[in-house]
Design an enzyme around this catalytic site. Structure first.
Site, PDB file in Angstrom:
ATOM      1  N   GLU A 199       5.671   4.194   1.233  1.00 32.72           N
ATOM      2  CA  GLU A 199       5.134   4.514   3.113  1.00 32.72           C
ATOM      3  C   GLU A 199       6.293   2.883   3.809  1.00 32.72           C
ATOM      4  O   GLU A 199       6.470   3.541   5.075  1.00 32.72           O
ATOM      5  CB  GLU A 199       4.315   3.521   3.613  1.00 32.72           C
ATOM      6  CG  GLU A 199       3.867   2.109   2.620  1.00 32.72           C
ATOM      7  CD  GLU A 199       2.446   1.907   3.079  1.00 32.72           C
ATOM      8  OE1 GLU A 199       1.192   2.334   2.828  1.00 32.72           O
ATOM      9  OE2 GLU A 199       1.803   0.234   2.211  1.00 32.72           O
ATOM     10  N   GLU A 211      -2.385   0.463  -5.454  1.00 30.68           N
ATOM     11  CA  GLU A 211      -0.746   0.574  -4.637  1.00 30.68           C
ATOM     12  C   GLU A 211      -0.729  -0.702  -5.036  1.00 30.68           C
ATOM     13  O   GLU A 211       0.176  -1.720  -6.109  1.00 30.68           O
ATOM     14  CB  GLU A 211      -1.036   1.025  -3.284  1.00 30.68           C
ATOM     15  CG  GLU A 211       0.329   0.490  -2.815  1.00 30.68           C
ATOM     16  CD  GLU A 211       0.113  -0.344  -1.005  1.00 30.68           C
ATOM     17  OE1 GLU A 211       0.969   0.636  -0.107  1.00 30.68           O
ATOM     18  OE2 GLU A 211      -1.478  -0.646  -0.760  1.00 30.68           O
ATOM     19  N   HIS A 233      -5.681   0.087  -2.623  1.00 32.68           N
ATOM     20  CA  HIS A 233      -4.064   0.217  -2.330  1.00 32.68           C
ATOM     21  C   HIS A 233      -5.042  -1.697  -1.605  1.00 32.68           C
ATOM     22  O   HIS A 233      -5.580  -1.939  -0.675  1.00 32.68           O
ATOM     23  CB  HIS A 233      -3.991   0.584  -0.950  1.00 32.68           C
ATOM     24  CG  HIS A 233      -3.491   2.158  -1.694  1.00 32.68           C
ATOM     25  ND1 HIS A 233      -2.031   2.077  -1.086  1.00 32.68           N
ATOM     26  CD2 HIS A 233      -4.232   2.853  -2.125  1.00 32.68           C
ATOM     27  CE1 HIS A 233      -1.692   3.917  -1.662  1.00 32.68           C
ATOM     28  NE2 HIS A 233      -3.086   3.338  -2.037  1.00 32.68           N
ATOM     29  N   GLU A 234      -3.563  -2.254  -1.477  1.00 33.58           N
ATOM     30  CA  GLU A 234      -3.942  -4.141  -1.353  1.00 33.58           C
ATOM     31  C   GLU A 234      -4.355  -4.911  -1.670  1.00 33.58           C
ATOM     32  O   GLU A 234      -4.713  -5.781  -0.667  1.00 33.58           O
ATOM     33  CB  GLU A 234      -3.921  -3.731   0.676  1.00 33.58           C
ATOM     34  CG  GLU A 234      -2.838  -3.116   1.600  1.00 33.58           C
ATOM     35  CD  GLU A 234      -3.310  -2.704   1.974  1.00 33.58           C
ATOM     36  OE1 GLU A 234      -2.423  -1.241   2.351  1.00 33.58           O
ATOM     37  OE2 GLU A 234      -4.193  -1.593   2.015  1.00 33.58           O
ATOM     38  N   ASN A 249       4.978  -8.534   7.082  1.00 33.65           N
ATOM     39  CA  ASN A 249       3.224  -7.914   6.586  1.00 33.65           C
ATOM     40  C   ASN A 249       1.986  -8.049   7.183  1.00 33.65           C
ATOM     41  O   ASN A 249       2.163  -9.373   7.688  1.00 33.65           O
ATOM     42  CB  ASN A 249       3.517  -7.568   5.341  1.00 33.65           C
ATOM     43  CG  ASN A 249       2.502  -6.958   4.512  1.00 33.65           C
ATOM     44  OD1 ASN A 249       0.768  -7.007   4.675  1.00 33.65           O
ATOM     45  ND2 ASN A 249       3.169  -5.756   3.913  1.00 33.65           N
ATOM     46  N   HIS A 293     -11.198   8.767   1.776  1.00 34.36           N
ATOM     47  CA  HIS A 293     -10.558   7.222   2.780  1.00 34.36           C
ATOM     48  C   HIS A 293     -10.892   6.023   3.488  1.00 34.36           C
ATOM     49  O   HIS A 293     -12.274   6.778   3.665  1.00 34.36           O
ATOM     50  CB  HIS A 293      -9.358   7.656   3.340  1.00 34.36           C
ATOM     51  CG  HIS A 293      -8.667   6.507   4.102  1.00 34.36           C
ATOM     52  ND1 HIS A 293      -8.704   5.907   5.357  1.00 34.36           N
ATOM     53  CD2 HIS A 293      -8.015   5.771   3.115  1.00 34.36           C
ATOM     54  CE1 HIS A 293      -7.534   5.019   5.189  1.00 34.36           C
ATOM     55  NE2 HIS A 293      -7.455   4.738   3.565  1.00 34.36           N
ATOM     56  N   HIS A 294     -11.230   5.093   2.641  1.00 30.03           N
ATOM     57  CA  HIS A 294     -12.070   4.288   2.994  1.00 30.03           C
ATOM     58  C   HIS A 294     -10.920   2.425   3.559  1.00 30.03           C
ATOM     59  O   HIS A 294     -10.972   1.716   2.957  1.00 30.03           O
ATOM     60  CB  HIS A 294     -13.165   3.252   2.086  1.00 30.03           C
ATOM     61  CG  HIS A 294     -14.709   4.543   2.244  1.00 30.03           C
ATOM     62  ND1 HIS A 294     -15.080   4.216   0.152  1.00 30.03           N
ATOM     63  CD2 HIS A 294     -15.089   5.550   2.823  1.00 30.03           C
ATOM     64  CE1 HIS A 294     -15.944   5.118   0.862  1.00 30.03           C
ATOM     65  NE2 HIS A 294     -15.885   6.040   1.609  1.00 30.03           N
ATOM     66  N   GLU A 295     -10.755   2.656   4.429  1.00 20.95           N
ATOM     67  CA  GLU A 295      -9.847   1.488   5.310  1.00 20.95           C
ATOM     68  C   GLU A 295     -11.135   0.683   5.134  1.00 20.95           C
ATOM     69  O   GLU A 295     -11.695   1.009   6.426  1.00 20.95           O
ATOM     70  CB  GLU A 295      -9.130   1.657   6.299  1.00 20.95           C
ATOM     71  CG  GLU A 295      -8.613   0.701   7.317  1.00 20.95           C
ATOM     72  CD  GLU A 295      -8.007  -0.261   5.560  1.00 20.95           C
ATOM     73  OE1 GLU A 295      -8.294  -1.344   5.320  1.00 20.95           O
ATOM     74  OE2 GLU A 295      -6.645   0.321   4.904  1.00 20.95           O
TER      75      GLU A 295
END
Length: 705
Positions: A510, A504, A485-486, A195, A415-417
């Site tokens: 995915e 998520e 997510h994460e 991961n 979307h905000h990564e």
């Protein structure tokens, strides 16, 4: 339903130094919890179900840093309080129109003899399980303290079968392993897969929610609720005695929690039943959270969306705009002077194609990833200033896309990564959320891929858990819904902050493009990850051969199309994505009709069949209508499912449209083989349907006018 809250007080116990015990029963009397204080003052509890032991005597307490005494023993009881509570509340969105919150409570007020420190342990016993937590009232002798480790025990009564993933401070994105508790160590290394960020702590450490089944057929689930200002809990197994002990995620210097009284821990939860369906239907986790803190919730709405995402996940397209930049500095790098790579997916033409498709087929929103500068140099470099969340690439015109989407009646999803740089995200958060308000974005998918910055912190440590909560509350100020997510796995906080519309925090779709997931994965997730809240699992894949999207990717989606349809019912979420490419749906428009029709908010949910790792069948009634949907997901072996439609209204006739595996369907060799049939049904009807390995069925049931 009218609430009832009754208190009673016992005599004071502080003058006695004797063992003490008190019992608490669930409202239906099937569960019994016994609290005991050992002769040395150690608090313990045990739990039984229908007179069968579920949790053997287990110690409670906390070890404190630089404190030899800690909060482990030498306690006497000052007083106890008992209470009964019965009320019904209405969620903003959910599986049910209303939720009953019914429990009996026991609060044990403790005083440590040597230190005069006070601690309260509060137990709430529901018909389906137990919740308990530590509370620290305001006092002179315990103000600021650091948790070295929480010493909560869960003593098992036997070598149960468990569905587990490795204990890890940074990820839950693992396939589940089914084994006896005694076999966890032997299976641990094989259960750990690569991961972007991961850190295990023990070869017998596992994560919650942990699902188990006893040899006698009892189903047990261990988890936590209301994880606020505290470190995420894992479980570490004492193999010799089959006792789990809580193991908190440490911070960068190894500490497990910084506390200031008055304060409290999250709830530790134990669900138990002899019927697996009760575990899935339980609302215990939500009920242990505080009521909604958002006064006006009119802007919080379930969302069905599509997105420019799957083609990047499969490697068909890229997030990055150019291949010419080995390094990017935001505000310095001039993207107008570089050569586009022509694989960048977030461009105006492609996004408009998705908007058109969403508009034509009735979807609420379109997600676009890779729209903003920085994707050429975003991962693995411990980079702080990695994204600014407001500056688009040259081929993505935010204002033009906003106007185009609005003209089509479609919302855009942001979307905000963060690339794990939480300090950078907080630094930009107000500006980013305001940018969303200005450009018509009502929801955001945030991401935390990679190691956390500040360096040494973990995804599940107290400081970072507090960041996730800060992001939710700050988003509420801007009337923005969050899909993180994460982040840390949810613990029912969506009751208090329903703008947390999804997470998520598990191995999602995915990974079907990263080598695949186990065929029975989706028959386990509702018993584990979904216990704490809905998952943005991103179902709806129709093309299972990933090499057809990217010749360099030989992954296979281990599912049939019928199974993918059923996920919209079995994997509850108010946030549902049709994750595949529009051109793949256009090849199977008859099957795609179910995705268009299926609801995302419900008045009623009935779990018809359930066995972890094997099968789940759910019926749900659409909110505000008489339209029912049924979903079945199957595990590793072919199975015939026999269900009654007695949940339908008596005297009414319905048309059932059944999307099922074809006789020759198989998730590996023939995953796109399905049948669609219609038949007239009533509440007296019975259906017998065969699901192939990793298959299933989906049913739309509409009343005949």
């Amino acid at each position: 339903m009218k609430s009832l809250f009754v208190l009673s007080f016992t005599v004071l116990f502080s003058v006695f130094n004797i063992a003490y015990s008190q019992t608490l029963q669930s409202p239906n009397s099937e569960l019994t919890m016994q609290f005991s204080l050992k002769n040395d003052g150690t608090p313990t509890y045990q739990l039984s179900y229908k007179n069968k032991a579920v949790i053997n005597p287990s110690a409670l307490g906390l070890a404190l840093k630089n404190d030899e005494k800690s909060l482990l023993n030498d306690f006497t009881i000052l007083k106890t309080e008992t209470a009964t509570f019965d009320d019904t509340w209405t969620p903003v969105w959910g599986e049910e129109k209303q939720i009953r919150n019914h429990y009996n409570e026991l609060a044990i007020h403790l005083k440590q003899n040597e230190t005069d420190r006070m601690m309260l342990i509060r137990f709430r016993l529901f018909n389906e399980g137990l919740g308990f937590r530590y509370e620290f009232p305001q006092q002179e002798n315990l103000v600021y303290f650091i948790i070295k480790e929480e010493k909560t025990q869960f003593a098992m009564t036997g070598d149960h079968t468990a569905f587990w993933i490795p204990g890890d401070y940074d990820t839950q994105e693992y396939d589940y392993t089914e084994s006896k508790l005694s076999e966890i160590r032997d299976n641990f290394d094989a259960a750990v897969t690569d991961n972007a960020s991961q850190k295990q702590f023990s070869k017998t450490g596992v994560q919650t929610a942990l699902m188990m089944k006893t040899a006698e057929g009892l189903y047990i689930n261990l988890h936590e609720a209301a994880l606020i200002d505290y470190s995420c809990m894992h479980l570490n197994l004492d193999e010799e005695n089959l006792i789990f002990q809580s193991h908190l995620t440490p911070d960068a210097v190894g500490d497990k929690g910084y506390m200031q009284a008055p304060c409290k821990s999250p709830w530790r939860t134990i669900m138990v039943s002899d019927d697996a369906r009760d575990i899935l239907a339980s609302k215990l986790t939500l009920n242990l959270n505080d009521p909604c803190e958002i006064e006006d919730t009119s802007w919080i709405n379930p969302v069905k969306y599509i997105g420019v995402w799957w083609e990047m996940i499969t490697g068909k397209s890229s997030w990055a705009y150019t291949d010419d930049l080995p390094s990017v500095q935001l505000g310095v790098t001039d993207y107008t002077k570089v050569k586009p790579n022509k694989t960048h997916a977030a461009n105006n033409t492609k996004v408009k194609r998705y908007i058109d498709f969403a508009s034509e087929h009735g979807f609420d929103a379109v997600l676009v990833e890779g729209w903003n500068e920085g994707w050429e140099d975003w991962f693995g470099k411990s980079k702080d200033y990695v994204f600014d969340f407001v500056t688009p690439y040259p081929d993505f015109d935010v204002q033009e896309i906003h106007k185009y989407a609005k003209s089509k009646g479609v919302k855009m999803m942001m979307h905000h990564e963060t690339s794990g740089s939480v300090r950078n995200y907080e630094r930009h958060m107000d500006k980013a959320y305001q940018f969303m308000n200005d450009n018509g974005y009502e929801s955001v998918k945030s991401g935390y891929v990679g190691n956390i910055l500040p360096r040494g912190e973990h995804h599940y440590s107290q400081w970072v858990v507090n960041h996730y909560q800060y992001a939710i509350e700050k988003a509420a100020d801007y009337k923005i819904m969050v899909n993180a997510h994460e982040a840390v796995r949810p613990t029912g906080i969506s009751r208090t902050y329903p703008n947390l519309i999804g997470n998520e925090s598990a191995r999602g779709t995915e990974f079907q493009a990263f080598g695949g997931s186990k065929p029975n994965h989706v028959t386990i997730l509702p018993f584990t990850r979904l216990i704490g809240g809905p998952m943005d699992y991103t179902p709806g894949i129709f093309e299972m051969d990933i090499s057809k999207l990217n010749p360099n990717n030989n992954s296979h989606v281990n599912s049939t199309i019928a199974n993918q349809l059923a996920l919209y019912v079995t994997m509850y979420s108010p946030l549902q994505m049709a994750a595949d490419l529009p051109e793949h749906y256009e090849q199977f428009m008859d099957a795609f009709q179910f995705i268009k029709d299926v609801a995302i908010d419900w008045d009623e949910s009935i779990y018809l069949e359930a066995e972890p790792g094997h099968y789940i069948t759910v019926a749900r009634k659409e909110k505000g209508s008489d339209h029912w949907f049924v979903g079945n997901v199957n595990g590793n072996h072919q199975r015939t499912s026999n269900i009654k439609l007695d949940f339908l209204e008596k005297g009414k006739k319905y048309t059932a449209t059944i999307y099922a595996d074809a006789k020759d369907a198989h998730y590996k060799t023939n995953p796109q083989a399905y049948t669609i049939t219609t038949k007239k049904v009533t509440n007296k009807s019975k259906l017998s349907l065969t699901s192939v390995p990793a298959g299933g069925y989906a049913i739309s049931i509409k009343p005949i006018n």
